[in-house]
Design a protein around this motif. Structure first.
Motif: not given
Length: 363
Positions: A178-182, A321-329, A335-337
């Motif tokens: 979410f906010f954190a990088p990898t 934060l825990a949540g979901i990502r919906i993505a296209a190309a 949305l994070g809780i």
């Protein structure tokens, strides 16, 4: 080999080659490149039958996955050509090392659908139909058969039937949660624009394959959102699936400056990865003695949907934060809780909403 139904006495089953036997199953069709007029996805098995009549007609009798039977006449020369094709392919396979040890390009993986990324940045979805010394051959829907040098392949991701049927386009290089990088990095020429919680806009861009630069600003400075942040990051791939990285988030908030310097390790792929990091907060020339530990990960559960989590441990406190990502190309939304503990108190609230547009090189 599947058990065959009883053949009427007016017919006999022909063995086109002892390599495949009387019945040619789906894997043998794939391995030896047989019967291109039948789709890999529909085919179950086939056999050659010959009528015991003066004309001795030869017919290819193919059974599809839906149970239907298709018949195709073959001349003697066509039948012999199939035999020669099988024997020639067998010689090539026998001379190619590594076909019996499992993994990409082995006999077991022939017929598998792959999402392939080349080192040039080009990508495609295709079925692996052959492997020769130093090269792979794929059957694609759009451009037919293509042959690719193994040295030019950056990654090959196996796809399930559902993924291949719906498409499995790239949705990012897994450079952030979410906010954190990898520790994974943007590729050179790849970037994204991001709106967070409506009032903040950010951007990141890959200067090289190992260095990226980003920033974050408040959209309404006079509404108490006087935030400006710069986020350079450096990362390197140690192995195909393990990367290390380091960076700084330097911010000016309401006239005060500070930030965090961090180091990260990430294991996995762009779609499924786990990150462990350590950072130190700094402000007004001083550095906090207690580190911030970040633990996070993401997993892609369908064509469009990924699940994400990032957790922070600092000075005895815990949150994330825990949540979901919906993505296209190109476009994605997350949305994070927010969850956390502070002594015996706890909280869970919706706290992170973002929309991201990817630009430049997608893959």
């Amino acid at each position: 080999m599947a058990q065959q139904p009883t053949t009427p006495q007016t017919l006999r089953v022909l063995t086109v080659s002892p390599i495949v036997g009387e019945t040619i199953d789906k894997q043998e069709k794939i391995t030896y490149g047989l019967f291109p007029f039948y789709s890999f996805d529909d085919f179950r098995e086939a056999r050659f039958i010959q009528r015991l009549t003066p004309d001795s007609t030869i017919t290819l009798q193919a059974t599809m996955l839906d149970g239907s039977i298709k018949q195709r006449p073959f001349t003697i020369s066509d039948f012999r050509a199939v035999r020669a094709s099988i024997e020639e392919r067998q010689k090539v396979l026998a001379a190619t090392p590594g076909f019996t040890t499992g993994g990409i390009g082995t006999l077991d993986s022939l017929g598998q659908m792959y999402s392939v990324e080349l080192r040039t940045g080009t990508s495609f979805i295709g079925r692996l139909i052959a492997k020769r010394a130093g090269e792979f051959e794929f059957q694609t829907t759009d451009v037919g058969r293509i042959t690719v040098q193994q040295a030019n392949i950056k990654s090959m991701q196996p796809l399930t039937a559902d993924q291949a049927g719906r498409g499995w386009e790239p949705v990012g290089n897994g450079t952030r949660l979410f906010f954190a990088p990898t520790a994974r990095t943007l590729r050179q020429g790849e970037g994204y624009l991001q709106d967070i919680n409506i009032f903040f806009v950010g951007a990141n861009y890959g200067i090289t394959n190992n260095i990226s630069i980003g920033g974050l600003v408040g959209l309404i400075p006079n509404a108490g959102l006087n935030i400006l942040a710069v986020t350079p990051k450096v990362g390197f791939a140690v192995t195909e699936k393990f990367s290390v990285g380091a960076g700084v988030l330097f911010a000016s908030v309401f006239g005060d400056t500070g930030g965090i310097g961090y180091g990260l390790g990430t294991y996995g792929t762009a779609d499924d990865h786990f990150t462990l990091g350590l950072g130190y907060l700094f402000a007004d020339g001083e550095v906090e003695s207690s580190p911030v530990v970040v633990i996070g990960g993401a997993t892609r559960v369908s064509r469009r949907v990924s699940l994400l989590n990032e957790s922070y441990i600092v000075a005895g406190g815990f949150g994330g934060l825990a949540g979901i990502r919906i993505a296209a190309a190109r476009l994605s939304g997350s949305l994070g809780i927010l969850y956390g503990t502070n002594g015996e108190d706890g909280t869970v609230v919706p706290a992170y909403l973002e929309v991201t547009y990817r630009f430049g090189k997608v893959k």
